[in-house]
Design a protein around this motif. Sequence first.
Motif, PDB file in Angstrom:
ATOM      1  N   GLY A 299      -1.850 -32.151  -7.513  1.00  0.00           N
ATOM      2  CA  GLY A 299      -1.021 -33.140  -7.787  1.00  0.00           C
ATOM      3  C   GLY A 299       0.356 -32.831  -6.515  1.00  0.00           C
ATOM      4  O   GLY A 299       0.675 -33.801  -6.061  1.00  0.00           O
ATOM      5  N   ASP A 300       0.714 -31.733  -6.361  1.00  0.00           N
ATOM      6  CA  ASP A 300       1.498 -31.291  -5.298  1.00  0.00           C
ATOM      7  C   ASP A 300       1.105 -31.921  -3.891  1.00  0.00           C
ATOM      8  O   ASP A 300       1.998 -32.470  -3.072  1.00  0.00           O
ATOM      9  N   ILE A 301      -0.142 -31.529  -3.651  1.00  0.00           N
ATOM     10  CA  ILE A 301      -0.793 -31.728  -2.144  1.00  0.00           C
ATOM     11  C   ILE A 301      -0.573 -33.443  -2.095  1.00  0.00           C
ATOM     12  O   ILE A 301      -0.378 -34.004  -1.076  1.00  0.00           O
ATOM     13  N   ARG A 302      -1.166 -33.859  -3.135  1.00  0.00           N
ATOM     14  CA  ARG A 302      -1.380 -35.592  -3.082  1.00  0.00           C
ATOM     15  C   ARG A 302       0.123 -36.221  -2.832  1.00  0.00           C
ATOM     16  O   ARG A 302       0.368 -37.049  -2.005  1.00  0.00           O
ATOM     17  N   ALA A 303       1.237 -35.509  -3.679  1.00  0.00           N
ATOM     18  CA  ALA A 303       2.532 -36.184  -3.415  1.00  0.00           C
ATOM     19  C   ALA A 303       2.943 -35.952  -1.977  1.00  0.00           C
ATOM     20  O   ALA A 303       3.601 -36.523  -1.300  1.00  0.00           O
ATOM     21  N   ALA A 304       2.606 -34.559  -1.415  1.00  0.00           N
ATOM     22  CA  ALA A 304       3.235 -34.445  -0.072  1.00  0.00           C
ATOM     23  C   ALA A 304       2.305 -35.228   1.053  1.00  0.00           C
ATOM     24  O   ALA A 304       3.063 -35.605   1.851  1.00  0.00           O
ATOM     25  N   VAL A 305       1.227 -35.516   0.827  1.00  0.00           N
ATOM     26  CA  VAL A 305       0.726 -36.391   1.771  1.00  0.00           C
ATOM     27  C   VAL A 305       1.040 -37.630   1.859  1.00  0.00           C
ATOM     28  O   VAL A 305       1.483 -38.180   2.989  1.00  0.00           O
ATOM     29  N   LEU A 306       1.178 -38.313   0.667  1.00  0.00           N
ATOM     30  CA  LEU A 306       1.944 -39.666   0.523  1.00  0.00           C
ATOM     31  C   LEU A 306       3.410 -39.792   1.034  1.00  0.00           C
ATOM     32  O   LEU A 306       3.467 -40.799   1.435  1.00  0.00           O
ATOM     33  N   ALA A 307       4.048 -38.539   1.021  1.00  0.00           N
ATOM     34  CA  ALA A 307       5.315 -38.819   1.370  1.00  0.00           C
ATOM     35  C   ALA A 307       5.236 -38.295   2.903  1.00  0.00           C
ATOM     36  O   ALA A 307       6.594 -38.479   3.501  1.00  0.00           O
ATOM     37  N   GLY A 308       4.211 -38.179   3.549  1.00  0.00           N
ATOM     38  CA  GLY A 308       4.181 -37.777   4.872  1.00  0.00           C
ATOM     39  C   GLY A 308       4.583 -36.537   5.268  1.00  0.00           C
ATOM     40  O   GLY A 308       5.108 -36.190   6.516  1.00  0.00           O
ATOM     41  N   GLU A 309       4.885 -35.601   4.183  1.00  0.00           N
ATOM     42  CA  GLU A 309       5.178 -34.189   4.525  1.00  0.00           C
ATOM     43  C   GLU A 309       4.031 -33.237   4.903  1.00  0.00           C
ATOM     44  O   GLU A 309       4.395 -31.961   5.255  1.00  0.00           O
ATOM     45  N   LEU A 310       2.922 -33.716   4.411  1.00  0.00           N
ATOM     46  CA  LEU A 310       1.832 -32.808   4.903  1.00  0.00           C
ATOM     47  C   LEU A 310       0.839 -33.884   5.698  1.00  0.00           C
ATOM     48  O   LEU A 310       0.227 -34.760   4.837  1.00  0.00           O
ATOM     49  N   THR A 311      -0.075 -33.348   6.648  1.00  0.00           N
ATOM     50  CA  THR A 311      -0.803 -33.947   7.379  1.00  0.00           C
ATOM     51  C   THR A 311      -2.307 -33.828   6.435  1.00  0.00           C
ATOM     52  O   THR A 311      -2.274 -32.795   5.786  1.00  0.00           O
ATOM     53  N   ALA A 312      -3.292 -34.524   6.703  1.00  0.00           N
ATOM     54  CA  ALA A 312      -4.532 -34.596   6.131  1.00  0.00           C
ATOM     55  C   ALA A 312      -5.261 -33.349   6.304  1.00  0.00           C
ATOM     56  O   ALA A 312      -5.941 -32.636   5.405  1.00  0.00           O
ATOM     57  N   PRO A 313      -5.463 -32.885   7.470  1.00  0.00           N
ATOM     58  CA  PRO A 313      -6.064 -31.479   7.923  1.00  0.00           C
ATOM     59  C   PRO A 313      -5.308 -30.421   7.018  1.00  0.00           C
ATOM     60  O   PRO A 313      -6.311 -29.351   6.418  1.00  0.00           O
ATOM     61  N   LEU A 314      -4.020 -30.241   7.122  1.00  0.00           N
ATOM     62  CA  LEU A 314      -3.591 -29.277   6.341  1.00  0.00           C
ATOM     63  C   LEU A 314      -3.543 -29.276   4.730  1.00  0.00           C
ATOM     64  O   LEU A 314      -3.931 -28.373   4.141  1.00  0.00           O
ATOM     65  N   ALA A 315      -3.546 -30.573   4.373  1.00  0.00           N
ATOM     66  CA  ALA A 315      -3.955 -30.705   2.860  1.00  0.00           C
ATOM     67  C   ALA A 315      -5.338 -30.550   2.748  1.00  0.00           C
ATOM     68  O   ALA A 315      -5.552 -29.786   1.589  1.00  0.00           O
ATOM     69  N   ALA A 316      -6.057 -30.638   3.425  1.00  0.00           N
ATOM     70  CA  ALA A 316      -7.662 -30.143   3.176  1.00  0.00           C
ATOM     71  C   ALA A 316      -7.859 -28.698   3.315  1.00  0.00           C
ATOM     72  O   ALA A 316      -8.343 -28.018   2.330  1.00  0.00           O
ATOM     73  N   ASP A 317      -7.073 -28.116   4.237  1.00  0.00           N
ATOM     74  CA  ASP A 317      -7.089 -26.744   4.112  1.00  0.00           C
ATOM     75  C   ASP A 317      -6.576 -25.845   2.850  1.00  0.00           C
ATOM     76  O   ASP A 317      -7.122 -25.104   2.179  1.00  0.00           O
ATOM     77  N   ARG A 318      -5.447 -26.549   2.457  1.00  0.00           N
ATOM     78  CA  ARG A 318      -5.020 -25.886   1.221  1.00  0.00           C
ATOM     79  C   ARG A 318      -5.710 -26.216   0.035  1.00  0.00           C
ATOM     80  O   ARG A 318      -5.844 -25.412  -0.935  1.00  0.00           O
ATOM     81  N   LEU A 319      -6.404 -27.354  -0.171  1.00  0.00           N
ATOM     82  CA  LEU A 319      -7.448 -27.751  -1.266  1.00  0.00           C
ATOM     83  C   LEU A 319      -8.563 -26.482  -1.101  1.00  0.00           C
ATOM     84  O   LEU A 319      -8.999 -26.152  -1.997  1.00  0.00           O
ATOM     85  N   LEU A 320      -9.056 -26.416  -0.140  1.00  0.00           N
ATOM     86  CA  LEU A 320     -10.247 -25.668   0.255  1.00  0.00           C
ATOM     87  C   LEU A 320      -9.846 -24.030  -0.064  1.00  0.00           C
ATOM     88  O   LEU A 320     -10.512 -23.224  -0.496  1.00  0.00           O
ATOM     89  N   ALA A 321      -8.521 -23.712   0.237  1.00  0.00           N
ATOM     90  CA  ALA A 321      -8.144 -22.399   0.185  1.00  0.00           C
ATOM     91  C   ALA A 321      -7.800 -22.074  -1.482  1.00  0.00           C
ATOM     92  O   ALA A 321      -8.177 -21.199  -1.807  1.00  0.00           O
ATOM     93  N   ALA A 322      -7.474 -23.292  -2.135  1.00  0.00           N
ATOM     94  CA  ALA A 322      -7.386 -23.062  -3.395  1.00  0.00           C
ATOM     95  C   ALA A 322      -8.606 -22.733  -4.075  1.00  0.00           C
ATOM     96  O   ALA A 322      -8.597 -22.019  -5.190  1.00  0.00           O
ATOM     97  N   TYR A 323      -9.495 -23.602  -3.566  1.00  0.00           N
ATOM     98  CA  TYR A 323     -10.969 -23.557  -4.268  1.00  0.00           C
ATOM     99  C   TYR A 323     -11.544 -21.957  -4.064  1.00  0.00           C
ATOM    100  O   TYR A 323     -12.232 -21.239  -4.815  1.00  0.00           O
ATOM    101  N   ASP A 324     -11.422 -21.374  -2.702  1.00  0.00           N
ATOM    102  CA  ASP A 324     -11.837 -20.300  -2.377  1.00  0.00           C
ATOM    103  C   ASP A 324     -11.021 -19.069  -3.156  1.00  0.00           C
ATOM    104  O   ASP A 324     -11.372 -17.862  -2.788  1.00  0.00           O
ATOM    105  N   GLY A 325      -9.763 -19.456  -3.474  1.00  0.00           N
ATOM    106  CA  GLY A 325      -9.011 -18.221  -4.086  1.00  0.00           C
ATOM    107  C   GLY A 325      -8.328 -17.339  -3.347  1.00  0.00           C
ATOM    108  O   GLY A 325      -8.135 -16.260  -3.401  1.00  0.00           O
ATOM    109  N   VAL A 326      -7.977 -18.303  -2.202  1.00  0.00           N
ATOM    110  CA  VAL A 326      -7.181 -17.257  -1.177  1.00  0.00           C
ATOM    111  C   VAL A 326      -5.845 -18.156  -0.529  1.00  0.00           C
ATOM    112  O   VAL A 326      -5.478 -19.103  -1.013  1.00  0.00           O
ATOM    113  N   GLU A 327      -4.960 -17.339  -0.356  1.00  0.00           N
ATOM    114  CA  GLU A 327      -3.745 -18.003   0.170  1.00  0.00           C
ATOM    115  C   GLU A 327      -3.671 -18.852   1.483  1.00  0.00           C
ATOM    116  O   GLU A 327      -4.563 -18.426   2.488  1.00  0.00           O
ATOM    117  N   PRO A 328      -3.433 -19.939   1.479  1.00  0.00           N
ATOM    118  CA  PRO A 328      -3.236 -20.849   2.690  1.00  0.00           C
ATOM    119  C   PRO A 328      -2.802 -20.396   4.002  1.00  0.00           C
ATOM    120  O   PRO A 328      -1.826 -19.648   3.803  1.00  0.00           O
TER     121      PRO A 328
END
Length: 328
Positions: A299-328
């Motif tokens: 939810g937070d990542i979606r809002a950040a991407v839509l607001a232009g505060e987060l690029t798609a590659p960084l957003a993808a990295d954070r989602l995968l980091a959450a899945y892997d259970g590691v800090e981005p």
Amino acid sequence: MSALDADTLIAGVRDGKRAAVSRAITVMESTAPRHRALARELLAGLPKRDSVRVGVSGVPGVGKSTFIESLGSTLTGAGHKVGVLAVDPSSVRTGGSVLGDKTRMARLSADPHAFIRPSPSAGTLGGVARATVQAMAVLEAAGYDAILVETVGVGQSEVTVAGMVDTFLFLTLARTGDQLQGIKKGILELADVIAVNKADPEDPAREQEARVAARELAGALRLVRGHSEWAPPVVTCSGLTGARVDEVWGQVLQHRDHLGPDGLARKRAEQQLDFTWALVRDELDQRLRHSAAVKSVQGDIRAAVLAGELTAPLAADRLLAAYDGVEP
């Protein structure tokens, strides 16, 4: 469901009971974990039988459903059992289905020797492919010896279907002055047999136009395919009247003969390897979608991407980091 239920379902499929076949395919389409476990059990227990697997694609308005109904009726009339499956990538985006196929193929739907099944109505294209490949296994186990896989959409679905069948049949139309319009080079590279549809014998002008289109396509194929081992034949037919539909099937069987037992076994083995990786990708996609850790941040990542505060590659990295259970 218990192991006993799986055994009962396997027995029903093996005996060709339509209700069991339908239920087994429903299990194959399901993304529920308990159904996935049952699907694996079914696939392990179903008898392995051979069939002729044919993918059918075509330009919009070519009359795929009419052609498939005509071909299916011809085959059942010759003593075959025919299964028709549809791959609809548009359902991935809209959640729609292709239940209209049963309406358009009313005659074939009523044929006791035919079984028509639309594609799943949701999920990824990989998920649709997974369900279709496994549905073919169910139909084969039930004794359907001719399986027609229709691509309802265009584009990637054609590549997907070509990767799960023995022969890829492409339907096209004769169009004055632009017979090659809209036919991508990639389709000509995929096609094993090409048929110019709506060549109605009752309309000599249209039939002649179809023959001209067939000659032009044959010339285009020589440029695209060069001196390949198999030269895809270009034939004319009429799905509406049934004219020369049997000749199209004859070309499909010739392609199968050209592959030979060894070539066919090699092609299917390679398809199984590709399918293995498709299953891996689909399973990872499902795990990502259902991950509690991913849901907690998306939810937070979606809002950040839509607001232009987060690029798609960084957003993808954070989602995968959450899945892997590691800090981005």
